[in-house]
Design a protein around this motif. Structure first.
Motif, PDB file in Angstrom:
ATOM      1  N   VAL A 253      27.945  39.126  43.654  1.00 43.35           N
ATOM      2  CA  VAL A 253      28.708  38.045  43.018  1.00 43.35           C
ATOM      3  C   VAL A 253      28.023  36.701  43.304  1.00 43.35           C
ATOM      4  O   VAL A 253      27.863  36.299  44.453  1.00 43.35           O
ATOM      5  CB  VAL A 253      30.172  38.042  43.495  1.00 43.35           C
ATOM      6  CG1 VAL A 253      30.938  36.895  42.851  1.00 43.35           C
ATOM      7  CG2 VAL A 253      30.847  39.385  43.160  1.00 43.35           C
TER       8      VAL A 253
ATOM      9  N   LYS B 216      28.886  33.719  41.582  1.00 41.48           N
ATOM     10  CA  LYS B 216      29.619  32.598  40.986  1.00 41.48           C
ATOM     11  C   LYS B 216      29.526  31.363  41.881  1.00 41.48           C
ATOM     12  O   LYS B 216      29.140  31.463  43.059  1.00 41.48           O
ATOM     13  CB  LYS B 216      31.089  32.994  40.758  1.00 41.48           C
ATOM     14  CG  LYS B 216      31.850  33.359  42.023  1.00 41.48           C
ATOM     15  CD  LYS B 216      33.227  33.941  41.669  1.00 41.48           C
ATOM     16  CE  LYS B 216      33.954  34.398  42.916  1.00 41.48           C
ATOM     17  NZ  LYS B 216      35.203  35.111  42.609  1.00 41.48           N
TER      18      LYS B 216
ATOM     19  N   TYR C 289      27.980  30.720  45.777  1.00 38.57           N
ATOM     20  CA  TYR C 289      28.739  30.193  46.918  1.00 38.57           C
ATOM     21  C   TYR C 289      27.923  29.096  47.620  1.00 38.57           C
ATOM     22  O   TYR C 289      27.849  29.028  48.850  1.00 38.57           O
ATOM     23  CB  TYR C 289      29.102  31.311  47.906  1.00 38.57           C
ATOM     24  CG  TYR C 289      30.028  32.406  47.393  1.00 38.57           C
ATOM     25  CD1 TYR C 289      29.838  32.997  46.154  1.00 38.57           C
ATOM     26  CD2 TYR C 289      31.093  32.866  48.170  1.00 38.57           C
ATOM     27  CE1 TYR C 289      30.686  34.005  45.692  1.00 38.57           C
ATOM     28  CE2 TYR C 289      31.945  33.877  47.715  1.00 38.57           C
ATOM     29  CZ  TYR C 289      31.724  34.440  46.473  1.00 38.57           C
ATOM     30  OH  TYR C 289      32.553  35.448  46.010  1.00 38.57           O
TER      31      TYR C 289
ATOM     32  N   LEU D 148      33.333  37.578  35.170  1.00 42.78           N
ATOM     33  CA  LEU D 148      34.579  38.068  35.777  1.00 42.78           C
ATOM     34  C   LEU D 148      35.835  37.527  35.116  1.00 42.78           C
ATOM     35  O   LEU D 148      36.882  38.154  35.153  1.00 42.78           O
ATOM     36  CB  LEU D 148      34.604  37.732  37.276  1.00 42.78           C
ATOM     37  CG  LEU D 148      33.622  38.518  38.155  1.00 42.78           C
ATOM     38  CD1 LEU D 148      33.451  37.831  39.506  1.00 42.78           C
ATOM     39  CD2 LEU D 148      34.085  39.948  38.343  1.00 42.78           C
TER      40      LEU D 148
ATOM     41  N   LYS E  40      40.664  44.739  33.136  1.00 47.02           N
ATOM     42  CA  LYS E  40      41.204  44.333  34.436  1.00 47.02           C
ATOM     43  C   LYS E  40      42.723  44.452  34.481  1.00 47.02           C
ATOM     44  O   LYS E  40      43.416  43.922  33.620  1.00 47.02           O
ATOM     45  CB  LYS E  40      40.788  42.889  34.737  1.00 47.02           C
ATOM     46  CG  LYS E  40      41.297  42.394  36.089  1.00 47.02           C
ATOM     47  CD  LYS E  40      40.680  41.053  36.453  1.00 47.02           C
ATOM     48  CE  LYS E  40      41.233  40.561  37.786  1.00 47.02           C
ATOM     49  NZ  LYS E  40      40.554  39.344  38.230  1.00 47.02           N
TER      50      LYS E  40
ATOM     51  N   HIS F 253      41.791  43.721  41.418  1.00 47.16           N
ATOM     52  CA  HIS F 253      41.351  42.798  42.469  1.00 47.16           C
ATOM     53  C   HIS F 253      42.432  42.739  43.544  1.00 47.16           C
ATOM     54  O   HIS F 253      43.621  42.803  43.221  1.00 47.16           O
ATOM     55  CB  HIS F 253      41.128  41.414  41.844  1.00 47.16           C
ATOM     56  CG  HIS F 253      40.361  40.448  42.694  1.00 47.16           C
ATOM     57  ND1 HIS F 253      39.172  40.772  43.311  1.00 47.16           N
ATOM     58  CD2 HIS F 253      40.595  39.152  43.010  1.00 47.16           C
ATOM     59  CE1 HIS F 253      38.721  39.713  43.974  1.00 47.16           C
ATOM     60  NE2 HIS F 253      39.569  38.711  43.809  1.00 47.16           N
TER      61      HIS F 253
ATOM     62  N   ASN G 160      36.307  43.885  46.514  1.00 39.14           N
ATOM     63  CA  ASN G 160      35.536  42.685  46.846  1.00 39.14           C
ATOM     64  C   ASN G 160      34.999  42.877  48.272  1.00 39.14           C
ATOM     65  O   ASN G 160      35.056  43.987  48.809  1.00 39.14           O
ATOM     66  CB  ASN G 160      36.434  41.445  46.727  1.00 39.14           C
ATOM     67  CG  ASN G 160      37.650  41.528  47.661  1.00 39.14           C
ATOM     68  OD1 ASN G 160      37.910  42.554  48.275  1.00 39.14           O
ATOM     69  ND2 ASN G 160      38.387  40.438  47.754  1.00 39.14           N
ATOM     70  N   SER G 161      34.525  41.812  48.917  1.00 44.25           N
ATOM     71  CA  SER G 161      33.924  41.971  50.247  1.00 44.25           C
ATOM     72  C   SER G 161      34.893  42.582  51.242  1.00 44.25           C
ATOM     73  O   SER G 161      34.569  43.554  51.933  1.00 44.25           O
ATOM     74  CB  SER G 161      33.462  40.616  50.797  1.00 44.25           C
ATOM     75  OG  SER G 161      32.437  40.087  49.995  1.00 44.25           O
TER      76      SER G 161
ATOM     77  N   ARG H  13      32.193  44.805  44.287  1.00 49.47           N
ATOM     78  CA  ARG H  13      31.891  43.435  43.839  1.00 49.47           C
ATOM     79  C   ARG H  13      31.833  42.488  45.036  1.00 49.47           C
ATOM     80  O   ARG H  13      32.658  41.591  45.178  1.00 49.47           O
ATOM     81  CB  ARG H  13      32.966  42.949  42.848  1.00 49.47           C
ATOM     82  CG  ARG H  13      33.219  43.904  41.685  1.00 49.47           C
ATOM     83  CD  ARG H  13      34.251  43.343  40.716  1.00 49.47           C
ATOM     84  NE  ARG H  13      35.477  42.922  41.330  1.00 49.47           N
ATOM     85  CZ  ARG H  13      36.551  43.695  41.531  1.00 49.47           C
ATOM     86  NH1 ARG H  13      36.552  44.956  41.121  1.00 49.47           N
ATOM     87  NH2 ARG H  13      37.629  43.209  42.109  1.00 49.47           N
ATOM     88  N   PRO H  14      30.855  42.666  45.924  1.00 46.05           N
ATOM     89  CA  PRO H  14      30.794  41.808  47.112  1.00 46.05           C
ATOM     90  C   PRO H  14      30.319  40.397  46.781  1.00 46.05           C
ATOM     91  O   PRO H  14      29.350  40.216  46.052  1.00 46.05           O
ATOM     92  CB  PRO H  14      29.777  42.521  48.006  1.00 46.05           C
ATOM     93  CG  PRO H  14      28.881  43.243  47.042  1.00 46.05           C
ATOM     94  CD  PRO H  14      29.765  43.654  45.887  1.00 46.05           C
ATOM     95  N   GLY H  15      31.025  39.413  47.319  1.00 44.02           N
ATOM     96  CA  GLY H  15      30.616  38.008  47.202  1.00 44.02           C
ATOM     97  C   GLY H  15      30.306  37.463  48.576  1.00 44.02           C
ATOM     98  O   GLY H  15      29.175  37.520  49.053  1.00 44.02           O
ATOM     99  N   ILE H  16      31.335  37.013  49.273  1.00 49.02           N
ATOM    100  CA  ILE H  16      31.148  36.278  50.522  1.00 49.02           C
ATOM    101  C   ILE H  16      30.318  37.058  51.548  1.00 49.02           C
ATOM    102  O   ILE H  16      29.560  36.459  52.311  1.00 49.02           O
ATOM    103  CB  ILE H  16      32.519  35.848  51.111  1.00 49.02           C
ATOM    104  CG1 ILE H  16      32.366  34.803  52.210  1.00 49.02           C
ATOM    105  CG2 ILE H  16      33.304  37.032  51.636  1.00 49.02           C
ATOM    106  CD1 ILE H  16      32.008  33.436  51.750  1.00 49.02           C
TER     107      ILE H  16
ATOM    108  N   TYR I 245      34.311  30.243  52.552  1.00 55.74           N
ATOM    109  CA  TYR I 245      34.010  30.170  51.116  1.00 55.74           C
ATOM    110  C   TYR I 245      33.953  28.713  50.650  1.00 55.74           C
ATOM    111  O   TYR I 245      33.045  28.302  49.939  1.00 55.74           O
ATOM    112  CB  TYR I 245      35.120  30.810  50.284  1.00 55.74           C
ATOM    113  CG  TYR I 245      35.390  32.290  50.384  1.00 55.74           C
ATOM    114  CD1 TYR I 245      35.969  32.850  51.508  1.00 55.74           C
ATOM    115  CD2 TYR I 245      35.129  33.124  49.292  1.00 55.74           C
ATOM    116  CE1 TYR I 245      36.286  34.207  51.549  1.00 55.74           C
ATOM    117  CE2 TYR I 245      35.441  34.481  49.327  1.00 55.74           C
ATOM    118  CZ  TYR I 245      36.018  35.014  50.464  1.00 55.74           C
ATOM    119  OH  TYR I 245      36.325  36.344  50.500  1.00 55.74           O
TER     120      TYR I 245
HETATM  121  C1  LIG Z   1      35.085  36.258  43.495  1.00 63.08           C
HETATM  122  C2  LIG Z   1      35.397  37.648  43.128  1.00 63.08           C
HETATM  123  C3  LIG Z   1      34.854  38.702  43.889  1.00 63.08           C
HETATM  124  C4  LIG Z   1      34.077  38.485  45.165  1.00 63.08           C
HETATM  125  O1  LIG Z   1      35.001  38.205  46.190  1.00 63.08           O
HETATM  126  P1  LIG Z   1      34.545  38.065  47.721  1.00 63.08           P
HETATM  127  O2  LIG Z   1      35.824  37.927  48.462  1.00 63.08           O
HETATM  128  O3  LIG Z   1      33.710  36.833  47.804  1.00 63.08           O
HETATM  129  O4  LIG Z   1      33.785  39.281  48.040  1.00 63.08           O
HETATM  130  C5  LIG Z   1      35.093  39.991  43.431  1.00 63.08           C
HETATM  131  N1  LIG Z   1      35.837  40.219  42.323  1.00 63.08           N
HETATM  132  C6  LIG Z   1      36.398  39.227  41.601  1.00 63.08           C
HETATM  133  C7  LIG Z   1      37.212  39.569  40.411  1.00 63.08           C
HETATM  134  C8  LIG Z   1      36.201  37.917  41.991  1.00 63.08           C
HETATM  135  O5  LIG Z   1      36.766  36.937  41.284  1.00 63.08           O
END
Ligand SMILES: *Cc1c(COP(=O)(O)O)cnc(C)c1O
Length: 360
Positions: free
Chosen positions: A32, A34, A38, A79, A124, A160, A194-195, A210-213, A340
């Protein structure tokens, strides 16, 4: 000479964190990116991960197009999906995958012009967060409508989590159960985690994570002795030293008054760079090899630290605001927010990538 403030981005750490997430999860992982990854620079991070990543995800189409213009191929999931029908045409032109979380987006696909084909749509569902997403009660009917769209060639089901960062809460277990029972029998790949979901909830591991942070090395779980590597080091230098006499007041608002003689270092970074103005006195920084503390108010372009106990540190000493020694989450919790937000707000300082040619 430019001022000595920068965000060092450890590209190897980013790759390590991605690999770790992927191994832990088992399935494929969308990195991720976006909010300018980060705060780490989306284009450079995409380039760094391009050979390893199964794909990328961003919030908005603009962010995806920026990556395409920089030459990033491969899958990019948007997303939040498309806001207008014109955006759907753009998303298709840029080979983006799109989330579909409300009726307008589904109708737009059903009524898409015939040249729009081959869309990979991520349907979703709201499994308990009560934010974006279709109600699970309509899962089968919606999946059928989406699969009947001429424009759509592939469908993935997603949801989510609201509370995956709370290992004690049963909310995530309930979300997973609700999602599973409502979508049972629908033939499609799935994406839940997510993370925090990926790290704390093995039951959430499906075809795609869908890992972000976590990619950026800030563990979303409280107190987790994490194997993640911090990616960003926000650093500057001491550019001047002031001796304060007992009773001297320092900076705006005379916020800090020296109780005894103090030796104060001026550091060339401030809230305009994204360091929070609201940190309490005593917030740690790394000054050279010493853990020092902030005193007085953080200004727009500088902040002040107490060097009284560290005579070996002075003009030219490196100062880490967060990174390998000072976890960004520690600074964040001192100001009542999460890592974040601090990472996303980093601005004005140049980003320096340790082994990539790309910049911001
Ligand atoms: C931002 C987001 C993520 C990533 O989330 P983290 O907590 O940063 O891992 C995954 N899925 C969706 C739909 C998001 O909006």
């Amino acid at each position: 000479m430019s001022r000595p403030s920068r965000a060092l981005i450890d590209v190897q750490a980013l790759r390590r964190n991605y690999r770790l997430a992927r191994e832990l999860h088992g399935g494929r992982a969308l990195a991720v990116l976006k909010a300018n990854a980060y705060g780490h620079g989306a284009v450079a991070c995409a380039r760094a991960l391009e050979s390893a990543a199964d794909g990328f995800a961003v919030a908005f189409l603009d962010e995806a197009i920026q990556l395409r213009h920089a030459g990033i191929g491969g899958p990019i999931l948007v997303l939040e999906g498309c806001f207008t029908r014109a955006e759907l045409v753009e998303a298709h032109a840029h080979h983006c995958w799109v989330a579909v979380h409300q009726e307008e987006q589904l109708s737009a696909l059903e009524q898409a012009p015939s040249q729009i084909q081959g869309i990979h749509a991520w349907l979703k569902f709201d499994s308990g967060m009560r934010r974006a997403g279709f109600p699970l009660t309509q899962a089968k009917a919606l999946a059928q409508r989406l699969q009947s769209c001429e424009a759509v060639s592939r469908m993935t089901l997603m949801t989510h989590f609201a509370r995956a960062d709370e290992p004690e809460s049963q909310a995530t277990t309930r979300q997973i159960a609700a999602f599973d029972s409502a979508t049972a029998g629908i033939s499609a790949e799935r994406s839940l985690a997510n993370s925090a979901g990926l790290l704390a909830w093995p039951a959430a591991r499906r075809d795609w994570s869908r890992p972000g942070i976590l990619l950026y090395g800030a563990d979303p779980l409280p107190g987790n002795p994490s194997a993640l590597s911090p990616v960003m080091t926000l650093e500057s230098e001491v550019f001047a030293v002031r001796e304060l006499e007992e009773g001297d007041a320092l900076g705006y608002g005379a916020h800090y008054v020296a109780a005894t003689r103090r030796r104060i270092g001026l550091v060339a970074i401030g809230y305009a760079d994204g360091y929070p103005r609201t940190v309490p006195p005593g917030t740690p920084v790394m000054a050279g090899t010493h853990r020092a503390q902030i005193v007085g108010r953080v200004s727009m372009d500088m902040l002040t630290i107490d060097l009284t106990d560290f005579p070996s540190e002075g003009v030219g000493s490196k100062v880490e605001l967060w990174g390998r020694n000072i976890p960004v989450n520690d600074v964040a919790s001192a100001v009542g927010t999460i890592g974040y937000e601090l990472l996303c707000h980093v601005q004005r300082v140049p980003r320096i990538y340790d082994n990539a040619s790309a910049t911001t």
